[in-house]
Design an enzyme around this catalytic site. Sequence first.
Site, mmCIF file in Angstrom:
data_model
loop_
_atom_site.group_PDB
_atom_site.id
_atom_site.type_symbol
_atom_site.label_atom_id
_atom_site.label_comp_id
_atom_site.label_asym_id
_atom_site.label_seq_id
_atom_site.Cartn_x
_atom_site.Cartn_y
_atom_site.Cartn_z
ATOM 1 N N ARG A 55 0.805 -1.217 0.000
ATOM 2 C CA ARG A 55 0.000 0.000 0.000
ATOM 3 C C ARG A 55 0.840 1.269 0.000
ATOM 4 O O ARG A 55 0.386 2.329 -0.438
ATOM 5 C CB ARG A 55 -1.012 -0.039 1.145
ATOM 6 N N GLU B 31 1.843 -7.231 12.403
ATOM 7 C CA GLU B 31 0.837 -7.387 13.471
ATOM 8 C C GLU B 31 0.311 -8.823 13.398
ATOM 9 O O GLU B 31 -0.050 -9.424 14.396
ATOM 10 C CB GLU B 31 -0.293 -6.368 13.264
HETATM 11 P P1 AMP Z 1 3.560 -3.358 11.356
HETATM 12 O O1 AMP Z 1 4.821 -3.937 10.783
HETATM 13 O O2 AMP Z 1 2.992 -4.201 12.462
HETATM 14 O O3 AMP Z 1 3.728 -1.913 11.760
HETATM 15 O O4 AMP Z 1 2.471 -3.458 10.207
HETATM 16 C C1 AMP Z 1 2.393 -2.490 9.229
HETATM 17 C C2 AMP Z 1 1.914 -3.037 7.924
HETATM 18 O O5 AMP Z 1 0.905 -4.032 8.039
HETATM 19 C C3 AMP Z 1 1.335 -1.909 7.130
HETATM 20 O O6 AMP Z 1 1.986 -1.915 5.876
HETATM 21 C C4 AMP Z 1 -0.125 -2.189 6.993
HETATM 22 O O7 AMP Z 1 -0.441 -2.136 5.634
HETATM 23 C C5 AMP Z 1 -0.357 -3.591 7.538
HETATM 24 N N1 AMP Z 1 -1.279 -3.597 8.715
HETATM 25 C C6 AMP Z 1 -0.961 -3.963 9.985
HETATM 26 N N2 AMP Z 1 -2.007 -3.855 10.803
HETATM 27 C C7 AMP Z 1 -3.035 -3.400 10.057
HETATM 28 C C8 AMP Z 1 -4.386 -3.045 10.333
HETATM 29 N N3 AMP Z 1 -4.916 -3.156 11.558
HETATM 30 N N4 AMP Z 1 -5.148 -2.594 9.322
HETATM 31 C C9 AMP Z 1 -4.636 -2.469 8.067
HETATM 32 N N5 AMP Z 1 -3.378 -2.774 7.743
HETATM 33 C C10 AMP Z 1 -2.572 -3.242 8.705
#
Ligand code: AMP
Length: 180
Positions: free
Chosen positions: A64, A101
């Site tokens: 994205r 996540e």
């Molecule tokens: P993180 O590495 O945990 O900070 O996750 C970030 C990436 O995971 C981003 O590129 C988001 O596109 C996707 N992502 C993680 N959690 C969500 C969420 N609750 N809603 C949408 N996209 C998420």
Amino acid sequence: MNKNLQKKLKEEIRVIPDFPLKGIMFQDIFSITENPKLFKDVINELSSLCKKHKITKVVGIEARGFIFGSLVAYKNAIPFVPIRKKGKLPGKIIKKKYKLEYGTDQIEIQKHSILNSDKVMIIDDLIATGGTAIASCKLLKSLTNKKLTFCFIIDLHNLGGSKKLKLLSNNVISMINAVG
Ligand code: AMP
């Protein structure tokens, strides 16, 4: 940050509970791209940050981050560079493992694409646990000594990712906060 834009983003971004796994509150960023006025305002806001920080290259994080990052690069007439998931980029690459996540993965960047003199803005739709952004920060710090600027549309601040990232980079910008 533009207060009207923040208000609009909070009103417009759809949140889908239990996607893709139970307990995840999924922030559907396509509610921005489906709305041309809001999409344009987001790109313009990111582009003015790009100008303000005298950025020379925009890095987008798969997938994205590509949508928003490439438009910001286009608008500022500067290069767009992708950080991609494992095994997608040819040639000499640098890689880093990271936590999502939900799940784990590895990100990669082409070594030639960032010079030591580059001032880089990294764009992604959202920061959650910060795993992706922190891995990106480490990758880019091995390529440039210049200050990195991170921009996210949404910070799921209760998950603590932006707080951790701020220990590595003092320029972390999010348009809105939400609860993940
Ligand atoms: P993180 O590495 O945990 O900070 O996750 C970030 C990436 O995971 C981003 O590129 C988001 O596109 C996707 N992502 C993680 N959690 C969500 C969420 N609750 N809603 C949408 N996209 C998420």
